[in-house]
Design a protein around this motif. Sequence first.
Motif, short mmCIF file in Angstrom:
data_model
loop_
_atom_site.label_atom_id
_atom_site.label_comp_id
_atom_site.label_asym_id
_atom_site.label_seq_id
_atom_site.Cartn_x
_atom_site.Cartn_y
_atom_site.Cartn_z
N SER A 143 -14.14 -9.13 -3.37
CA SER A 143 -13.62 -8.31 -2.38
C SER A 143 -14.55 -7.38 -2.65
CB SER A 143 -12.61 -7.49 -3.69
OG SER A 143 -13.11 -6.83 -4.75
N ALA B 284 -2.46 1.13 2.11
CA ALA B 284 -2.36 0.04 0.60
C ALA B 284 -1.24 0.80 -0.09
CB ALA B 284 -3.39 0.90 -0.61
N LEU B 285 -0.75 0.08 -0.73
CA LEU B 285 0.86 -0.13 -1.04
C LEU B 285 0.65 0.58 -2.59
CD1 LEU B 285 2.16 -3.90 -0.66
CD2 LEU B 285 2.59 -2.04 0.31
N THR B 286 -0.67 0.57 -2.83
CA THR B 286 -0.45 1.56 -4.91
C THR B 286 -1.05 3.17 -3.60
OG1 THR B 286 -3.18 0.93 -4.16
CG2 THR B 286 -1.71 -0.79 -5.72
N HIS C 286 2.34 6.38 -0.79
CA HIS C 286 3.07 5.12 0.57
C HIS C 286 4.57 5.70 0.31
CE1 HIS C 286 4.91 1.59 1.33
NE2 HIS C 286 4.77 1.41 0.74
N PRO D 253 4.24 -6.50 6.27
CA PRO D 253 3.37 -6.54 5.88
C PRO D 253 2.02 -6.89 5.82
CG PRO D 253 5.75 -7.83 5.55
CD PRO D 253 5.56 -6.74 6.66
N GLY E 86 -0.44 -8.53 2.99
CA GLY E 86 -1.08 -8.18 1.69
C GLY E 86 -0.84 -7.20 0.44
N ASP E 87 -2.19 -6.28 0.20
CA ASP E 87 -1.91 -5.17 -0.45
C ASP E 87 -1.42 -3.90 0.75
OD1 ASP E 87 -4.60 -4.67 0.61
OD2 ASP E 87 -5.59 -4.64 -1.72
N HIS E 88 -1.08 -3.79 1.61
CA HIS E 88 -1.23 -2.88 2.78
C HIS E 88 0.24 -3.30 3.52
CE1 HIS E 88 -5.05 -1.53 1.74
NE2 HIS E 88 -5.27 -0.63 2.22
#
Length: 368
Positions: free
Chosen positions: A5, A54-56, A60, A124, A126-128
């Motif tokens: 990453s 980002a989902l985190t 969000h 959706p 991935g992580d975003h």
Amino acid sequence: MNFDSRQLRQALGAFPTGVTVVTTVDAEGVPYGVTANSFSSVSLDPPLILWSQALTSSSHAAFRDAERFVVNIMADDQVHVANRFAKSGGDKFAEIAVRTGLGGVPVIEGCAATLECRKVAAYPGGDHIVFIGQVEHIERLPRKSLAFGDGRYMVTFAHDLGGHVGAQAGVTTLPAVEAARLAAAAMPQICEDIGQRTLGLAVWGSHGPTIVRWEPSSHPVSPYLQTGVLVSLTQSATGLAFAAFMCGQTVQAAVERELGARAAAANADQGCFEQRLQEARQHGIARSVGAAPSQRHQVTVNAFSAPVFGAAGQMVLALSTTCEAERLPADWDGAVPAALAAAARMLSLRLGWKPEQAAAQPPCLSNS
């Protein structure tokens, strides 16, 4: 995959983007904002844009559930705003000038542009999550945009010099002020290229070579940098660059006056000036080597100065770097003078100078 990453982030950093702060409000009217450079246009008809989050992210849920958002495109003097909304916690909107936009969503004042959007889809990724918005109201101000690349903020400037075309086809007749604008915009990158050493931009002013801009770098040579400073034609690297490469009786006369004044003050040049001129022309770059602490900087410094030429082959600017002697070796073939000369050549080419002009150019100042 043969990368991690961190390597992916570095590769993506090679693609500079603008900087936005996306704002919204939740069902209770509480405002939220987040800094994002994952913004792009999608369609002109209908007018669609996208950005991803980002989902985190702590905000969000607010953006996921909101019906509207505003994309605030940062102007180049809004780094503090971008930094504020890039952090979690606290009242991000404190002391930030905003107005109320469509649906009660806050619009940040002073941006390069704002786009008030109705959210029409979310996908959706991935992580975003990717949000699609339909633009319903826009505002564009005459402000330059903030940029981001390689993990840091950047400034933008036009690559096209504006099409100043002279009488002969393809000959650029760019005025010195436009050349200075171009060089000033390029200085942050040149400062990086020469290893974060103090960089100066000089022009020929009404009384001689004059420093009009400094790029102090992350390690400035001293806290005593000033603009508008007239520098010595015979002792400074910047002055020597003009003496060696700028043609005209004005330069000749100014050199003679300075040498005469030094001789009258029992501070004769001892013949070194002629040698420094010859060395500058031989290497294509001027140099001064400190033997004692500089009166201005109060440390011993070395300096190099490279000429920048215009379309007609005349010198229009000098790019100079000055640094503590221990951080800037006086070697003509060192990495710093090589990078400085390369940057000056690049600017000269952008100003319409052609390399064959250098071979045809006679020495500008006699050594007699």
